[in-house]
Scaffold this motif. Structure first.
Motif, PDB file in Angstrom:
ATOM      1  N   LEU A   1      24.296  -2.268 -15.069  1.00 49.98           N
ATOM      2  CA  LEU A   1      24.006  -1.187 -13.802  1.00 49.98           C
ATOM      3  C   LEU A   1      25.595  -0.499 -13.386  1.00 49.98           C
ATOM      4  O   LEU A   1      25.423   0.538 -13.268  1.00 49.98           O
ATOM      5  N   PRO A   2      26.560  -1.188 -13.313  1.00 51.36           N
ATOM      6  CA  PRO A   2      27.849  -0.711 -12.821  1.00 51.36           C
ATOM      7  C   PRO A   2      28.393   0.645 -13.970  1.00 51.36           C
ATOM      8  O   PRO A   2      28.690   1.787 -13.764  1.00 51.36           O
ATOM      9  N   THR A   3      28.018   0.267 -15.132  1.00 50.93           N
ATOM     10  CA  THR A   3      28.328   1.074 -16.354  1.00 50.93           C
ATOM     11  C   THR A   3      27.485   2.341 -16.028  1.00 50.93           C
ATOM     12  O   THR A   3      28.078   3.487 -16.128  1.00 50.93           O
ATOM     13  N   ILE A   4      26.053   2.131 -16.021  1.00 50.10           N
ATOM     14  CA  ILE A   4      25.171   3.101 -16.130  1.00 50.10           C
ATOM     15  C   ILE A   4      25.502   3.962 -14.628  1.00 50.10           C
ATOM     16  O   ILE A   4      25.502   5.200 -14.629  1.00 50.10           O
ATOM     17  N   ARG A   5      25.892   3.664 -13.613  1.00 49.50           N
ATOM     18  CA  ARG A   5      26.131   4.138 -12.185  1.00 49.50           C
ATOM     19  C   ARG A   5      27.244   5.131 -12.558  1.00 49.50           C
ATOM     20  O   ARG A   5      27.164   6.197 -12.056  1.00 49.50           O
ATOM     21  N   GLU A   6      28.376   4.567 -12.996  1.00 47.20           N
ATOM     22  CA  GLU A   6      29.469   5.354 -13.578  1.00 47.20           C
ATOM     23  C   GLU A   6      29.304   6.482 -14.439  1.00 47.20           C
ATOM     24  O   GLU A   6      29.649   7.625 -14.132  1.00 47.20           O
TER      25      GLU A   6
END
Length: 111
Positions: free
Chosen positions: A89-94
């Motif tokens: 999720l953090p990678t997707i968000r970025e």
């Protein structure tokens, strides 16, 4: 497939998860119902189209591989609480921010 469309689909997933978590926390929904909504969110995530041409697409494809049993009626697959979802999720968000398509949620479960 454009990254913006992928991010929009993931925003739908996040909207489901956000609303059901709030409803359980506030006592308006039981945990078993939340798990059913979570399985629906996992199916949406699994069906999110990816092109394989961008970093976001590859991140989502990798996440989809981790939820292979998220077919209609599957009782075992959820997103929340899994290492794959928490890690991706953090990678997707970025990556969505970089694509100009920031993730968003919409609150709709009232009290």
């Amino acid at each position: 497939m454009r990254d913006a469309e992928t991010c929009a689909a993931i925003s739908d997933v996040l909207t489901i998860l956000f609303n059901t978590e709030a409803a359980v926390r506030d006592g308006r929904m039981e945990a078993h119902e939340q798990r059913s909504w979570d399985r629906l969110a996992a199916r949406i995530m699994d069906r999110t189209p990816v092109s394989g041409e961008t970093a976001l697409s590859q991140t989502v494809a990798d996440l989809q591989q981790s939820i292979l049993d998220s077919v209609p009626g599957a009782l075992g697959t959820t997103l929340t609480g899994t290492d794959a979802w928490a890690t991706a999720l953090p990678t997707i968000r970025e990556q969505c921010i970089q694509a100009g398509a920031e993730l968003s949620t919409e609150g709709f479960v009232g009290g």
